[in-house]
Design a protein around this motif. Structure first.
Motif, PDB file in Angstrom:
ATOM      1  N   ARG A  35      32.806  46.854  50.949  1.00  0.00           N
ATOM      2  CA  ARG A  35      31.379  46.490  51.063  1.00  0.00           C
ATOM      3  C   ARG A  35      31.145  46.327  52.532  1.00  0.00           C
ATOM      4  O   ARG A  35      30.040  46.513  53.002  1.00  0.00           O
ATOM      5  N   ASP A  94      26.387  35.894  55.431  1.00  0.00           N
ATOM      6  CA  ASP A  94      24.998  36.059  54.615  1.00  0.00           C
ATOM      7  C   ASP A  94      24.581  37.350  54.685  1.00  0.00           C
ATOM      8  O   ASP A  94      24.053  37.829  53.365  1.00  0.00           O
ATOM      9  N   PHE A 140      27.983  48.060  54.751  1.00  0.00           N
ATOM     10  CA  PHE A 140      27.235  47.238  55.480  1.00  0.00           C
ATOM     11  C   PHE A 140      26.928  47.391  56.869  1.00  0.00           C
ATOM     12  O   PHE A 140      25.897  47.691  57.506  1.00  0.00           O
ATOM     13  N   GLU A 154      38.044  46.329  47.964  1.00  0.00           N
ATOM     14  CA  GLU A 154      36.369  46.044  47.519  1.00  0.00           C
ATOM     15  C   GLU A 154      35.694  45.505  48.722  1.00  0.00           C
ATOM     16  O   GLU A 154      34.670  46.055  48.980  1.00  0.00           O
ATOM     17  N   ALA A 184      26.359  39.150  51.768  1.00  0.00           N
ATOM     18  CA  ALA A 184      26.050  38.981  50.474  1.00  0.00           C
ATOM     19  C   ALA A 184      24.632  39.392  50.097  1.00  0.00           C
ATOM     20  O   ALA A 184      24.413  39.902  48.723  1.00  0.00           O
ATOM     21  N   ALA A 185      23.705  39.616  50.937  1.00  0.00           N
ATOM     22  CA  ALA A 185      22.296  40.245  50.744  1.00  0.00           C
ATOM     23  C   ALA A 185      22.764  41.812  50.595  1.00  0.00           C
ATOM     24  O   ALA A 185      21.863  42.402  49.913  1.00  0.00           O
ATOM     25  N   HIS A 186      23.495  42.159  51.335  1.00  0.00           N
ATOM     26  CA  HIS A 186      24.073  43.711  51.068  1.00  0.00           C
ATOM     27  C   HIS A 186      24.224  44.074  49.514  1.00  0.00           C
ATOM     28  O   HIS A 186      24.021  45.454  49.043  1.00  0.00           O
ATOM     29  N   GLY A 187      24.999  43.084  49.158  1.00  0.00           N
ATOM     30  CA  GLY A 187      25.333  43.658  47.659  1.00  0.00           C
ATOM     31  C   GLY A 187      26.880  44.251  47.635  1.00  0.00           C
ATOM     32  O   GLY A 187      27.507  43.930  48.555  1.00  0.00           O
ATOM     33  N   ASN A 188      26.961  45.107  46.408  1.00  0.00           N
ATOM     34  CA  ASN A 188      28.245  45.433  46.236  1.00  0.00           C
ATOM     35  C   ASN A 188      28.512  47.039  46.637  1.00  0.00           C
ATOM     36  O   ASN A 188      29.354  47.652  46.301  1.00  0.00           O
ATOM     37  N   GLU A 189      27.398  47.431  47.314  1.00  0.00           N
ATOM     38  CA  GLU A 189      27.203  49.038  47.716  1.00  0.00           C
ATOM     39  C   GLU A 189      28.754  49.321  48.639  1.00  0.00           C
ATOM     40  O   GLU A 189      28.617  48.455  49.782  1.00  0.00           O
ATOM     41  N   GLN A 190      29.457  50.132  48.438  1.00  0.00           N
ATOM     42  CA  GLN A 190      30.700  50.272  49.240  1.00  0.00           C
ATOM     43  C   GLN A 190      30.439  51.768  49.912  1.00  0.00           C
ATOM     44  O   GLN A 190      29.731  52.794  49.216  1.00  0.00           O
TER      45      GLN A 190
END
Length: 513
Positions: free
Chosen positions: A46, A145, A50, A42, A148-154
């Motif tokens: 991610r 940082d 990014f 995961e 974290a801002a990018h989120g969970n999109e893989q």
């Protein structure tokens, strides 16, 4: 590696345990926390997502100069997953060295320690127009940082062909500028599978990982063996004798450089009880002294398995897992790899003779980054890579490394191989270790000089040492001078930096003015 996707990442994920919740990495440096194989998958997805969102394209280089951390490993896995070329840089490299590498590779992204951000940003902007992000040993920095801002999109794994570029590793550059060895997915995958199978890695193993990961040893050899077998890693930020001894009882495999083993032997705590669950100790990146080999076996009951590799090829040879592991040798060619010894004209020499070592196989790199002429020079007809190492293959097929071709001393027209002399010096009871180098000489062209580190409390003078060598060696092989030093200069992987010694002692055999 058949099918649409021949990427190393796809191969790794296919070898992860069915239960992705199994622990992949224990992190003693972080209070004993752990990451599962699902966390690795995961996290790599991610991070790759990014990097894709940043605008990186397949084949773009990602240069990384950061301290060892699990997050740094995730960046590597993300590059494999996204089809980007991972380019690790030694954490000891200073401004001028980084400037050259970034200018040569032209990465799209440079990741560095926060303490060097402004310095690296200036280089990256001037040399490549690259983006710069930071990451420290705790996994913190602007990269964390941004993730974290990018989120969970893989990003789904990007299909790669076997010959697609997976990594660029720069050679140490002891002569001339460093060269970027281009390593493909085929190179890394074939070598990882050969090591996994030769060394009998399985999901039951626990690898105690104390090596740096900017180098092929810690990143490709150690991590690949674990990730291609579903084994667990105990992840230490660096080698620390006490920490390693504390974790050894829970491990089954340990990989080290010779310095690790000499430090483990230097004191109490290393015994059969401490290694009761171990099945394998390996050593590489620098020659292992026979004395260390014997002392470790006597202390622990384990015979260290020495192997041989290089930046351009990964691992080429290994002592056998089941059969005799011979001190002073690197064993046999790995499955899928061929080795041979040749003369200066690439003619194969008879068994037992000394010459240049050449290798061929799926593990061998395609060439140096943006250096087609230099790349062509390094290959003999038939795809044989000239390693630059001098070796012989004995009657039983074991490969013996004699030294580096660049370390060869030609004295009075005769070839002198430093390792032959070093082994005799190291056998002297007063001596801890030695290095023999060639320096300019008015009569002989070159002459040998021995740099010797004595054991604590021992005494030996130059005249006695040279006299002993004359009893065992032809005169032309005996160094003209011997100097006693406190220590030998080494790089981060434990290799003696003979180039520095040659510079320091180059005037010692010239006639007095």
């Amino acid at each position: 590696m058949a099918g649409e996707d021949a990427s190393l990442y796809a191969l790794m994920e296919s070898n992860f345990p069915v239960d992705r919740n199994r622990i992949a990495m224990e992190l003693p440096d972080r209070g004993g926390s752990a990451w599962s194989f699902d966390d690795l998958s995961e996290g790599a997805g991610r991070c790759a997502g990014f990097l894709d969102a940043l605008g990186l394209k397949k084949g773009d280089r990602v240069a990384v100069q950061v301290e060892k951390s699990p997050e740094a490993l995730l960046v590597y896995l993300a590059c494999l997953r996204g089809g980007f070329a991972f380019m690790p840089m030694n954490t000891a490299y200073r401004t001028e060295e980084v400037d050259y590498l970034v200018g040569n590779a032209e990465p799209a992204l440079v990741i560095c320690d926060p303490s060097r951000e402004s310095e690296i940003a200036e280089i990256a902007n001037r040399q490549a127009g690259a983006k710069v992000l930071t990451l420290d040993a705790e996994g913190k920095g602007s990269l964390a940082d941004a993730l974290a801002a990018h989120g969970n999109e893989q990003l789904p794994p990007v299909p790669c062909a076997p010959e697609d570029l997976a990594a660029i590793l720069y050679t140490s550059g002891t002569t001339g500028k460093p060269k970027g060895a281009m390593l493909s997915h085929r190179n890394l995958a074939s070598n990882g599978l050969a090591l996994r199978d030769t060394w009998r890695f399985s999901a039951d193993d626990v690898l105690l990982h104390a090596l740096p990961i900017f180098h092929a040893h810690g990143l490709f050899v150690a991590c690949h063996c674990a990730l291609l077998s579903g084994a667990r890693m105990i992840w230490l930020g660096k080698f620390d004798r006490d920490r390693v001894l504390a974790e050894l009882p829970r491990a089954t495999v340990f990989m080290g450089v010779p310095t690790f083993y000499t430090r483990l032997l230097a004191g109490s705590g290393l015994d059969a009880e401490a290694v009761r669950n171990m099945r394998l100790f390996t050593s590489g990146s620098a020659p292992l002294l026979t004395e260390t080999f014997d002392a470790f076996r006597e202390r622990t009951g384990h015979t260290i398995l020495e192997r041989y590799g290089m930046t351009e090829t990964g691992m080429n040879a290994s002592n056998p897992y089941d059969e005799e592991r011979r001190a002073g040798t690197v064993g046999f060619a790995l499955p899928g790899t061929e080795v041979r010894v040749t003369d200066d004209n690439d003619n194969v020499l008879p068994q037992g003779e000394t010459g240049g070592l050449q290798v061929r196989g799926a593990n061998v790199f395609s060439g140096y980054w943006r250096m087609p002429e230099k790349s062509a020079e390094e290959f003999a007809e038939g795809g044989w890579f000239r390693t630059g190492d001098v070796a012989r293959i004995d009657e039983d097929g074991y490969v013996h490394l004699v030294g580096r071709a660049k370390d060869l001393i030609i004295s009075g027209g005769f070839n002198v191989y430093p390792k032959e002399i070093e082994e005799i010096v190291d056998d002297m009871p007063e001596v801890d270790e030695s290095a023999v180098i060639g320096v300019p000489h008015a009569d002989f062209g070159e002459a040998g000089v021995a740099l010797v580190v004595l054991r604590a409390g021992e005494a030996l003078d130059e005249e006695t040492l040279l006299a002993r060598l004359k009893e065992r060696l032809a005169n032309y092989k005996v160094p003209k001078r011997a100097f006693f030093v406190e220590e030998l200069p080494r790089n981060t992987m434990g290799k003696v930096q003979k180039n520095l010694l040659r510079d320091e002692y180059r005037e010692t055999c010239r006639p007095a003015a």
